[in-house]
Design an enzyme around this catalytic site. Structure first.
Site, PDB file in Angstrom:
ATOM      1  N   ASN A 191       0.649   5.675   7.214  1.00  0.00           N
ATOM      2  CA  ASN A 191      -0.206   4.369   6.856  1.00  0.00           C
ATOM      3  C   ASN A 191      -0.984   4.175   6.389  1.00  0.00           C
ATOM      4  OD1 ASN A 191       3.372   4.154   6.450  1.00  0.00           O
ATOM      5  ND2 ASN A 191       2.783   3.402   9.154  1.00  0.00           N
ATOM      6  N   ARG A 192      -2.418   5.568   6.434  1.00  0.00           N
ATOM      7  CA  ARG A 192      -3.418   4.270   6.011  1.00  0.00           C
ATOM      8  C   ARG A 192      -3.688   4.050   6.996  1.00  0.00           C
ATOM      9  NH1 ARG A 192      -2.144   9.067   3.657  1.00  0.00           N
ATOM     10  NH2 ARG A 192      -2.109   8.777   1.563  1.00  0.00           N
ATOM     11  N   LEU A 193      -3.202   4.033   7.671  1.00  0.00           N
ATOM     12  CA  LEU A 193      -4.183   3.216   8.816  1.00  0.00           C
ATOM     13  C   LEU A 193      -5.328   4.104  10.481  1.00  0.00           C
ATOM     14  CD1 LEU A 193      -1.875  -0.241   9.611  1.00  0.00           C
ATOM     15  CD2 LEU A 193      -3.219  -0.215   8.900  1.00  0.00           C
TER      16      LEU A 193
END
Length: 214
Positions: A191-193
């Site tokens: 989630n691009r975290l």
């Protein structure tokens, strides 16, 4: 215009947590380097991008090979008269970066470059294959040349002139040691975290560790 909006992947292979990192970034770099090497999928784990500020004021990046690292920093070799060599002479503040796609990892190093000792440069030069030694001598790196044949003819002439003599390191070729002042480790996450851990050197030469927002 080609639309690349759908070029994406999910990063889910690992994590980078404060509970599992050393106090010194060199130790973490060592761990990651060998994990990537053992993981496979990256042909030259020691390939890194060196970014400098050019004499024209523009930043420029190029890929070179890391040849040694220790508690002092990171060493690579080049022609001191090359574009990058002249840039470093004017401004020794550089950036090194590694992208290991197979492990979904990046390392970004801000540091100050200085020439290695002549002994260090001599020892590495002596370890190189003969062809690489001759190439370092015959190439006036970054200078304009008229053709490929010009370069190859110069190499043939040098081979003839050497005629089994010892090949000595030219004074314009040698190593740089980049002493790090900041090292950031990036681990891709879902989630691009992504995980981003930054080490910053302090006045007492200890390292301050911060987590950065992705």
């Amino acid at each position: 215009m080609e639309d690349l909006s759908n070029y994406r992947r999910s990063y889910e292979k690992s994590e980078l947590l404060e509970t599992n990192i050393p106090q010194d970034p060199i130790n973490l770099f060592h761990r990651w380097f060998h994990e990537v090497e053992d993981f496979g999928g990256t042909e030259e784990v020691n390939a890194m991008t060196v970014s400098t500020f050019g004499l024209d004021g523009f930043p420029k990046s190029r890929v070179v090979l890391l040849k040694k690292y220790n508690e002092e920093g990171f060493i690579f070799y080049t022609n001191y008269n090359s574009e990058k060599g002249k840039a470093i002479e004017q401004n020794p503040n550089v950036c090194l970066s590694f992208f290991w796609h197979s492990a979904e990892r990046q390392v970004i190093i801000k540091g100050i470059a200085e020439k290695t000792s002549e002994i260090v440069s001599d020892n590495y030069f002596d370890s190189r294959p003969e062809g690489s030694k001759l190439g370092a001598i015959v190439s006036n790196q970054s200078e304009v040349i008229p053709s490929r044949e010009f370069l190859e003819n110069n190499l043939k002439k040098l081979e003839s002139d050497i005629d089994n003599q010892a090949i000595l390191r030219p004074k314009h070729w040698g190593g740089y040691l980049v002493r790090p002042v900041e090292v950031e480790f990036w681990q891709g996450r879902a989630n691009r975290l992504h995980d981003r851990i930054r080490y910053s050197v302090q006045k007492d030469y200890s390292w301050k560790i911060d987590r950065l927002s992705p």
